[in-house]
Scaffold this motif. Structure first.
Motif, PDB file in Angstrom:
ATOM      1  N   ALA A  47      -5.883  -8.201  11.018  1.00 42.17           N
ATOM      2  CA  ALA A  47      -4.366  -8.016  11.152  1.00 42.17           C
ATOM      3  C   ALA A  47      -3.585  -6.870  12.018  1.00 42.17           C
ATOM      4  O   ALA A  47      -4.479  -5.988  12.148  1.00 42.17           O
ATOM      5  N   ASP A  48      -2.615  -7.387  12.672  1.00 43.05           N
ATOM      6  CA  ASP A  48      -1.801  -6.494  13.497  1.00 43.05           C
ATOM      7  C   ASP A  48      -0.776  -5.622  12.626  1.00 43.05           C
ATOM      8  O   ASP A  48      -0.012  -6.245  12.107  1.00 43.05           O
ATOM      9  N   ARG A  49      -1.017  -4.475  12.580  1.00 44.29           N
ATOM     10  CA  ARG A  49      -0.420  -3.415  11.707  1.00 44.29           C
ATOM     11  C   ARG A  49       1.013  -3.376  12.053  1.00 44.29           C
ATOM     12  O   ARG A  49       1.971  -3.078  11.378  1.00 44.29           O
ATOM     13  N   ASP A  50       1.402  -3.904  13.236  1.00 43.71           N
ATOM     14  CA  ASP A  50       2.663  -4.119  13.694  1.00 43.71           C
ATOM     15  C   ASP A  50       3.540  -5.368  13.284  1.00 43.71           C
ATOM     16  O   ASP A  50       4.644  -5.400  13.121  1.00 43.71           O
ATOM     17  N   ASP A  51       2.615  -6.224  12.510  1.00 43.51           N
ATOM     18  CA  ASP A  51       3.263  -7.486  12.137  1.00 43.51           C
ATOM     19  C   ASP A  51       3.493  -7.571  10.611  1.00 43.51           C
ATOM     20  O   ASP A  51       2.264  -7.684   9.999  1.00 43.51           O
ATOM     21  N   GLU A  52       4.430  -7.224  10.000  1.00 50.07           N
ATOM     22  CA  GLU A  52       4.503  -7.185   8.666  1.00 50.07           C
ATOM     23  C   GLU A  52       4.039  -8.520   7.818  1.00 50.07           C
ATOM     24  O   GLU A  52       3.137  -8.382   6.810  1.00 50.07           O
ATOM     25  N   ARG A  53       4.419  -9.466   8.396  1.00 51.66           N
ATOM     26  CA  ARG A  53       4.013 -10.953   7.671  1.00 51.66           C
ATOM     27  C   ARG A  53       2.641 -10.909   7.627  1.00 51.66           C
ATOM     28  O   ARG A  53       1.982 -11.363   6.657  1.00 51.66           O
ATOM     29  N   GLN A  54       1.972 -10.915   8.902  1.00 54.24           N
ATOM     30  CA  GLN A  54       0.577 -11.040   9.030  1.00 54.24           C
ATOM     31  C   GLN A  54      -0.204 -10.046   7.941  1.00 54.24           C
ATOM     32  O   GLN A  54      -1.158 -10.098   7.505  1.00 54.24           O
ATOM     33  N   LEU A  55       0.210  -8.803   8.133  1.00 56.96           N
ATOM     34  CA  LEU A  55      -0.236  -7.769   7.385  1.00 56.96           C
ATOM     35  C   LEU A  55      -0.307  -8.164   5.841  1.00 56.96           C
ATOM     36  O   LEU A  55      -1.185  -8.087   5.181  1.00 56.96           O
ATOM     37  N   ARG A  56       0.922  -8.476   5.451  1.00 51.15           N
ATOM     38  CA  ARG A  56       0.963  -8.725   3.776  1.00 51.15           C
ATOM     39  C   ARG A  56       0.045  -9.938   3.691  1.00 51.15           C
ATOM     40  O   ARG A  56      -0.610 -10.010   2.595  1.00 51.15           O
ATOM     41  N   THR A  74       4.165   5.687  15.441  1.00 52.12           N
ATOM     42  CA  THR A  74       5.678   5.470  15.419  1.00 52.12           C
ATOM     43  C   THR A  74       6.264   5.389  14.094  1.00 52.12           C
ATOM     44  O   THR A  74       5.793   5.173  13.053  1.00 52.12           O
ATOM     45  N   PRO A  75       7.810   5.862  14.027  1.00 56.26           N
ATOM     46  CA  PRO A  75       8.317   5.633  12.843  1.00 56.26           C
ATOM     47  C   PRO A  75       8.553   4.202  12.422  1.00 56.26           C
ATOM     48  O   PRO A  75       8.628   3.971  11.080  1.00 56.26           O
ATOM     49  N   ARG A  76       8.626   3.225  13.328  1.00 57.15           N
ATOM     50  CA  ARG A  76       8.641   2.148  12.944  1.00 57.15           C
ATOM     51  C   ARG A  76       7.241   1.489  12.332  1.00 57.15           C
ATOM     52  O   ARG A  76       7.403   0.818  11.163  1.00 57.15           O
ATOM     53  N   GLN A  77       6.143   1.955  12.599  1.00 57.95           N
ATOM     54  CA  GLN A  77       4.714   1.562  12.064  1.00 57.95           C
ATOM     55  C   GLN A  77       4.980   2.132  10.628  1.00 57.95           C
ATOM     56  O   GLN A  77       4.385   1.595   9.438  1.00 57.95           O
ATOM     57  N   ALA A  78       5.390   3.379  10.411  1.00 62.52           N
ATOM     58  CA  ALA A  78       5.371   4.171   9.116  1.00 62.52           C
ATOM     59  C   ALA A  78       6.279   3.463   8.381  1.00 62.52           C
ATOM     60  O   ALA A  78       5.870   3.289   6.896  1.00 62.52           O
ATOM     61  N   ALA A  79       7.542   3.047   8.636  1.00 66.32           N
ATOM     62  CA  ALA A  79       8.454   2.476   7.741  1.00 66.32           C
ATOM     63  C   ALA A  79       7.696   1.002   7.214  1.00 66.32           C
ATOM     64  O   ALA A  79       7.751   0.770   6.102  1.00 66.32           O
ATOM     65  N   LEU A  80       7.077   0.234   8.233  1.00 66.17           N
ATOM     66  CA  LEU A  80       6.563  -0.883   7.850  1.00 66.17           C
ATOM     67  C   LEU A  80       5.404  -0.596   6.909  1.00 66.17           C
ATOM     68  O   LEU A  80       5.530  -1.402   5.660  1.00 66.17           O
ATOM     69  N   ALA A  81       4.591   0.357   6.852  1.00 68.89           N
ATOM     70  CA  ALA A  81       3.429   0.730   6.083  1.00 68.89           C
ATOM     71  C   ALA A  81       3.968   1.077   4.632  1.00 68.89           C
ATOM     72  O   ALA A  81       3.446   0.772   3.821  1.00 68.89           O
ATOM     73  N   ARG A  83       6.912   0.024   3.441  1.00 66.71           N
ATOM     74  CA  ARG A  83       7.200  -0.989   2.681  1.00 66.71           C
ATOM     75  C   ARG A  83       6.049  -1.918   2.273  1.00 66.71           C
ATOM     76  O   ARG A  83       6.056  -2.353   1.092  1.00 66.71           O
ATOM     77  N   VAL A  84       4.852  -2.187   3.132  1.00 63.78           N
ATOM     78  CA  VAL A  84       3.894  -3.023   2.738  1.00 63.78           C
ATOM     79  C   VAL A  84       3.094  -2.616   1.798  1.00 63.78           C
ATOM     80  O   VAL A  84       2.496  -3.318   0.780  1.00 63.78           O
ATOM     81  N   PHE A  85       2.856  -1.154   1.547  1.00 61.18           N
ATOM     82  CA  PHE A  85       1.795  -0.555   0.667  1.00 61.18           C
ATOM     83  C   PHE A  85       2.511  -0.029  -0.681  1.00 61.18           C
ATOM     84  O   PHE A  85       1.807   0.496  -1.394  1.00 61.18           O
ATOM     85  N   ALA A  86       3.910   0.085  -0.602  1.00 59.24           N
ATOM     86  CA  ALA A  86       4.393   0.482  -1.798  1.00 59.24           C
ATOM     87  C   ALA A  86       4.054  -0.515  -3.097  1.00 59.24           C
ATOM     88  O   ALA A  86       4.068  -1.867  -2.835  1.00 59.24           O
TER      89      ALA A  86
END
Length: 305
Positions: A47-56, A74-81, A83-86
């Motif tokens: 998965a591309d860690r920058d693609d939220e749908r793909q990661l989920r 980046t802060p964008r990558q951190a915010a996505l992570a 959300r996804v790993f909550a």
């Protein structure tokens, strides 16, 4: 047995971390973009860690005891992570960098005496000015600022217990060290070519590649939170580093004094070597740079044959 997720972990000390966790009998899942195959005894999710749908989609219903994020820049990558790993993990370890302290990459450098090793509380991420839309003026500033802001996202209002490991300059591993920074010194000194240094270089911090992998594994198993500096004992300025390398190669180093960015990779005209006291108080015992550096030099020379 623990259930460990490593984001990245396909090369250098990240790969060694995965092996340590696997060999300890833990269940290890590695998330990457599929450019390298899975290590035997581990699970790989592509998965591309920058693609939220793909990661989920790749994660499905999986949950983990701990996530170790090797490639959060980046802060964008951190915010996505976040959300996804909550709800999927109770502990999150981000591999950060000592470059977050670099005064050359701050609009207003953090306060503190010049040349005194920095402690974790030297950097107040809550005091960061609002992010600017303009790109950073150079790659070093972009890297340091991206890591600072990624840490800030994960450490503020966390969805899980969060640790940011501020890693010193990693050395060792011979040809596995894709940065080539130690090889730069070994090759120049062994060949009698001059090393470019600042007129008055400051010490910096180093850590062995196997030691930082062990430290990340130790951090993943811990209960502490917040930032923690990870560095072997014994900060070195560039000339001290060269003297140790020269002792291992049997060739005297030569120096050429230069200014600014023209200097060699570990020559610094400002100080931000790290204090590793918090890690020591928490129970981790670091080695000394002078003890493992000769072996790292030997690995470089062997890999060049």
């Amino acid at each position: 047995m623990r259930n460990i997720c490593v984001i990245g972990g396909s090369r250098y000390f990240g790969k060694h971390l995965v092996k340590l966790e696997r060999d300890a009998g833990n269940q290890v899942t590695v998330i990457n973009r599929g450019s390298t195959g899975p290590l035997p005894g581990t699970t790989r999710l592509v998965a591309d860690r920058d693609d939220e749908r793909q990661l989920r989609e790749a994660l499905g219903a999986r949950t983990f005891d701990v996530v170790v994020d090797q490639v959060c820049y980046t802060p964008r990558q951190a915010a996505l992570a976040r959300r996804v790993f909550a709800g999927r993990t109770g502990r999150y370890v981000m591999t950060s960098t000592m470059e977050v302290y670099d005064p050359a990459t701050f609009a207003v450098p953090p306060p503190g005496p010049a040349g005194v090793p920095v402690t974790e509380d030297r950097l107040d991420l809550t005091a960061l000015p609002p992010a600017r839309d303009a790109a950073a003026p150079d790659p070093a500033t972009a890297y340091a600022e991206g890591k600072r802001r990624a840490e800030a996202v994960l450490l503020s209002e966390p969805e899980f217990d969060t640790v940011s490991v501020r890693t010193a300059h990693v050395l060792g591993g011979g040809g596995a060290d894709f940065t080539g920074r130690l090889a730069h010194y070994v090759e120049r000194i062994a060949a009698g070519r001059p090393v470019d240094v600042h007129p008055d270089p400051f010490p910096t911090s180093f850590v062995h590649h196997e030691e930082i992998a062990a430290f990340l594994r130790w951090s993943a198993a811990g209960t502490f939170t917040g930032p923690v500096n990870a560095a072997s004992h014994g900060a070195l300025d560039v000339t001290s580093l060269c003297e140790l390398i020269a002792a291992a190669t049997g060739t005297r180093p030569r120096y050429r004094t230069v200014a600014g960015a023209a200097a060699s990779p570990f020559s610094f005209d400002r100080g931000y070597a790290m204090d590793n006291g918090r890690a020591a108080r928490l129970g981790f015992g670091f080695t000394r740079v002078a003890d493992w550096l000769p072996g790292a030099v030997a690995e470089v020379r062997a890999s060049a044959v």
